[in-house]
Write a protein that holds these residues in place. Structure first.
Motif, PDB file in Angstrom:
ATOM      1  N   LEU A  30     -58.583  -8.434  -2.073  1.00 55.65           N
ATOM      2  CA  LEU A  30     -58.143  -9.440  -1.099  1.00 55.65           C
ATOM      3  C   LEU A  30     -59.349 -10.147  -0.477  1.00 55.65           C
ATOM      4  O   LEU A  30     -59.365 -11.365  -0.299  1.00 55.65           O
ATOM      5  CB  LEU A  30     -57.321  -8.781   0.007  1.00 55.65           C
ATOM      6  N   GLU A  31     -60.368  -9.363  -0.157  1.00 57.66           N
ATOM      7  CA  GLU A  31     -61.557  -9.926   0.473  1.00 57.66           C
ATOM      8  C   GLU A  31     -62.252 -10.920  -0.445  1.00 57.66           C
ATOM      9  O   GLU A  31     -62.874 -11.891   0.006  1.00 57.66           O
ATOM     10  CB  GLU A  31     -62.519  -8.803   0.862  1.00 57.66           C
ATOM     11  N   ASN A  34     -58.399 -12.871  -3.773  1.00 54.83           N
ATOM     12  CA  ASN A  34     -57.153 -12.675  -4.508  1.00 54.83           C
ATOM     13  C   ASN A  34     -55.988 -12.612  -3.518  1.00 54.83           C
ATOM     14  O   ASN A  34     -55.939 -11.736  -2.670  1.00 54.83           O
ATOM     15  CB  ASN A  34     -57.227 -11.378  -5.322  1.00 54.83           C
ATOM     16  N   ARG A  35     -55.061 -13.554  -3.611  1.00 54.65           N
ATOM     17  CA  ARG A  35     -53.923 -13.594  -2.695  1.00 54.65           C
ATOM     18  C   ARG A  35     -52.599 -13.350  -3.412  1.00 54.65           C
ATOM     19  O   ARG A  35     -51.540 -13.782  -2.966  1.00 54.65           O
ATOM     20  CB  ARG A  35     -53.877 -14.953  -1.971  1.00 54.65           C
ATOM     21  N   ILE A  40     -50.707  -7.474  -2.513  1.00 51.42           N
ATOM     22  CA  ILE A  40     -50.398  -7.066  -1.144  1.00 51.42           C
ATOM     23  C   ILE A  40     -49.258  -6.058  -1.133  1.00 51.42           C
ATOM     24  O   ILE A  40     -49.273  -5.085  -0.368  1.00 51.42           O
ATOM     25  CB  ILE A  40     -50.047  -8.299  -0.286  1.00 51.42           C
ATOM     26  N   ARG A  77     -47.515  -9.416   3.885  1.00 54.03           N
ATOM     27  CA  ARG A  77     -46.717  -9.683   2.687  1.00 54.03           C
ATOM     28  C   ARG A  77     -45.536 -10.603   2.985  1.00 54.03           C
ATOM     29  O   ARG A  77     -45.020 -11.263   2.087  1.00 54.03           O
ATOM     30  CB  ARG A  77     -46.236  -8.375   2.058  1.00 54.03           C
ATOM     31  N   VAL A  83     -54.425 -13.709   5.705  1.00 50.30           N
ATOM     32  CA  VAL A  83     -55.407 -12.646   5.468  1.00 50.30           C
ATOM     33  C   VAL A  83     -56.735 -13.082   6.067  1.00 50.30           C
ATOM     34  O   VAL A  83     -57.316 -14.093   5.661  1.00 50.30           O
ATOM     35  CB  VAL A  83     -55.564 -12.367   3.959  1.00 50.30           C
ATOM     36  N   ILE A  88     -59.061  -7.397   7.247  1.00 49.82           N
ATOM     37  CA  ILE A  88     -59.550  -6.574   6.129  1.00 49.82           C
ATOM     38  C   ILE A  88     -60.529  -5.527   6.626  1.00 49.82           C
ATOM     39  O   ILE A  88     -60.478  -4.354   6.213  1.00 49.82           O
ATOM     40  CB  ILE A  88     -60.193  -7.479   5.060  1.00 49.82           C
TER      41      ILE A  88
END
Length: 653
Positions: A30-31, A34-35, A40, A77, A83, A88
């Motif tokens: 995610l960091e 990647n979404r 998630i 989600r 995000v 994170i």
């Protein structure tokens, strides 16, 4: 607690550790931008599973923290919040604290209450939109006591992870007045002492108003290799090291990543490693019995025993298939080690102010579980070295015409009967002149006009370091020599390559398994030795004109225009006895160098079951293990890499 409940608890802890690894990997993804909604969801499911299990078994601290974490993930989600970096960071911190809470529930090691409270506050602050107030400084959250009582007992293998207890004591001395009492109850007699093992333990009294975080930082790199008890002198509250330390735990015994749904769970079962080891031992004995039957049948008349020979051939094929199947159960993808490095690289690069990209190749390459667990520490040390020593600061890289973000590559592949693991970086490379200057300063003998290989070999000398400053990461003189010893103990070898300005590459070669190997049996004197087949290049009958004697260098053998060091195994192992007047030569290659071994006779190729010699006798230089032959005799397995190094090190050291 009854036995059934203990079994359920063990399964919960194992699955929870896997869930935390999956969460950590997902959060790092995610960091990196990647979404994907499924990513998630997978993180949420892992947290939800841990929360449900902990609530069922009454682990309230775990359930309470995962409830807050689950709430945050649910909002992510559902698209109710974006995000963010704060979110994170808070969730990664919660993963660390959950590890310590699980250790408390499983082993009774009390988790740091301040760290637990701080991460609760961070998650709550993110949920409330007040993320700026989330990081609760530990120094403010606790009143520093008058001092700390510390119990520190290193694991016997602490040195093999590249750590030094003396450095830790020196760091503590800088924090306040240190009272030291040494415990020697584990110290063996002189004859039983192994210089590579740690035997001493310490009871330490650190006097002064020192924040707990500073005490824990001194032990940051040894938390997995020691027994540690830190108690405030003013108030006896037992605690383990803070969860904020980068995680380098040994991977749990598992069959792989946790199932994302119930369907996948039905395709695998969890089996104790002890049961698998028992199967491997039984198959090993079966291999020895089959070899015995084959040897005995050699004196029988084939015409009269045709059906017996057919049955023995079938038994040999079935035994090999069974052996490969059982060993396959112990094989795990090397990703079990690789997946811990994204977090390690993230934390260290941030700490050092460097920009680092981690690239992994061949994560699905399989390796024996026992090797996977023992290769982790050397790889951690090599990656730390690459980040600290190898990669330049962003401004230095920019001035050199490089991309500001440096790249560290972890790669694994199968080559012949070996697994090859590479750790490389695109940094500054090794400084040949600085290494030679350091060697001269320490009085190490170096050959005239040394090759790069000979210069790089100097780095593997005990205590050798070219670091200009000693940090908590490196420069302590405990490092590459320990890495090499660790790899050699696994029957492997290490090679180092470097180009100034372009980077450094460390290549590790390991056997696929420590249980069974294909070997060439040779006769030396009245003994039989086993040469691992993966190192054997060819066998030949040398001509007298091809053998030369060099002053101070021993004998060499000319093979197709190339001169190779010639070593008589009879003389090397002091066997004596009757010798073949026309000996044969087996050409082998180890550590990147060829070597000609003089033997009396070639017996043939055979599969052998490796027995650990150190557990039953003691360590012998030039011998990597032993096996039992079909006639019941014991044959020693030659350490090819050790023989090569015994000839090369006097030149480079």
């Amino acid at each position: 607690m009854n036995m059934d409940m203990q079994r359920f608890h063990a399964t919960f802890f194992e699955e929870s550790r896997e869930g935390l690894e999956a969460m950590e990997s997902g959060l790092l993804s995610l960091e990196n931008g990647n979404r994907d909604a499924e990513l998630i969801n997978s993180i949420f499911r892992a947290a939800h599973s841990i929360k449900g299990g902990s609530a069922t078994f009454g682990f309230d601290a775990v359930a309470s923290l995962t409830h807050v974490l689950e709430t945050l993930l649910d909002e992510l989600r559902a698209g109710k919040r974006d995000v963010s970096g704060d979110a994170i960071d808070a969730m990664l911190a919660s993963v660390d604290v959950l590890r310590s809470l699980l250790a408390e529930a499983e082993h009774g090691h009390v988790a740091d209450p301040v760290a637990v409270k701080a991460v609760h506050a961070r998650l709550t602050a993110v949920l409330s939109g007040d993320a700026a107030a989330a990081p609760v400084p530990v120094a403010q959250a606790e009143a520093a006591p008058e001092g700390w009582q510390i119990g520190f007992a290193p694991a016997p293998g602490l040195f093999m992870s590249g750590n030094d207890p003396l450095r830790i004591l020196r760091e503590l001395e800088h924090l306040g007045q240190l009272k030291v009492a040494t415990r020697v109850d584990r110290l063996p007699g002189f004859e039983q002492m192994d210089p590579l093992e740690a035997y001493l333990a310490w009871d330490l009294g650190l006097i002064g108003k020192v924040p707990r975080s500073q005490v824990e930082e001194a032990f940051a790199w040894v938390v997995d290799d020691c027994e540690l008890d830190i108690q405030p002198i003013a108030a006896a509250v037992a605690a383990t090291p803070a969860a904020g330390v980068p995680a380098v735990d040994t991977p749990a015994a598992a069959t792989g990543a946790p199932a994302a749904n119930g369907e996948a769970a039905e395709t695998s079962i969890r089996v104790s490693v002890d049961k698998i080891d028992g199967l491997i031992n039984l198959v090993g004995e079966l291999v020895i019995t089959q070899a015995m039957l084959k040897q005995v049948s050699g004196v029988l008349d084939p015409a009269q025993c045709e059906r017996l020979f057919a049955g023995l051939d079938l038994l040999e094929r079935n035994t090999r298939d069974l052996q490969e199947a059982v060993i396959g159960v112990r094989m795990l993808p090397v990703d079990a080690v690789f997946r811990r490095f994204p977090r390690l690289v993230r934390d260290l690069s941030s700490r050092l102010g460097k920009q680092v990209r981690l690239r992994t190749i061949g994560e699905g390459t399989e390796l024996d579980k026992g090797l996977i667990e023992r290769i982790a520490d050397p790889l951690v040390h090599l990656v730390r070295n690459s980040i600290d020593h190898g990669l330049e600061m962003p401004d230095v890289r920019r001035e050199a015409g490089k991309e500001e973000t440096g790249t560290i590559t972890l790669a694994a592949s199968h080559q012949g009967g070996h697994i090859v693991i590479e750790v490389s970086d695109d940094g500054r490379g090794l400084n040949r002149e600085r290494i030679l200057a350091k060697a001269a300063e320490r009085g190490l003998s170096v050959p005239e006009n040394p090759t790069d290989t000979q210069v790089w070999d100097l780095i593997f000398q005990a205590g050798f370091s070219t670091a200009e400053a000693v940090t908590d990461l490196s420069g302590r003189g405990v490092g590459m020599d320990v890495v090499r010893k660790n790899i050699q103990a696994l029957g492997g070898e290490v090679q180092l390559e470097s180009t100034a300005g372009k980077g450094t590459r460390v290549v590790i070669r390991l056997p696929l398994t420590l249980a069974i190997l294909d070997g060439m049996a040779v006769s030396v004197g009245e003994e039989t030795l086993i040469l691992p087949l993966n190192y054997v290049l060819e066998a030949l009958q040398p001509q007298p004109d091809d053998v030369r004697t060099l002053a101070g260098e021993g004998k060499v053998l000319r093979v197709r225009g190339e001169y190779l060091p010639l070593l008589s195994l009879n003389e090397h192992y002091n066997y004596g006895g009757q010798r073949n007047p026309d000996p044969l030569v087996v050409v082998v290659e180890g550590d990147g160098q060829k070597l000609a071994l003089e033997v009396d006779e070639l017996i043939g190729q055979q599969q052998v079951v490796v027995k650990n010699l150190e557990n039953n006798y003691r360590r012998i230089h030039g011998i990597s293990g032993a096996t039992i032959l079909g006639d019941g005799r014991v044959a020693l397995i030659v350490d090819i890499g050790g023989l090569v190094r015994s000839l090369r090190l006097p030149q480079a050291a």
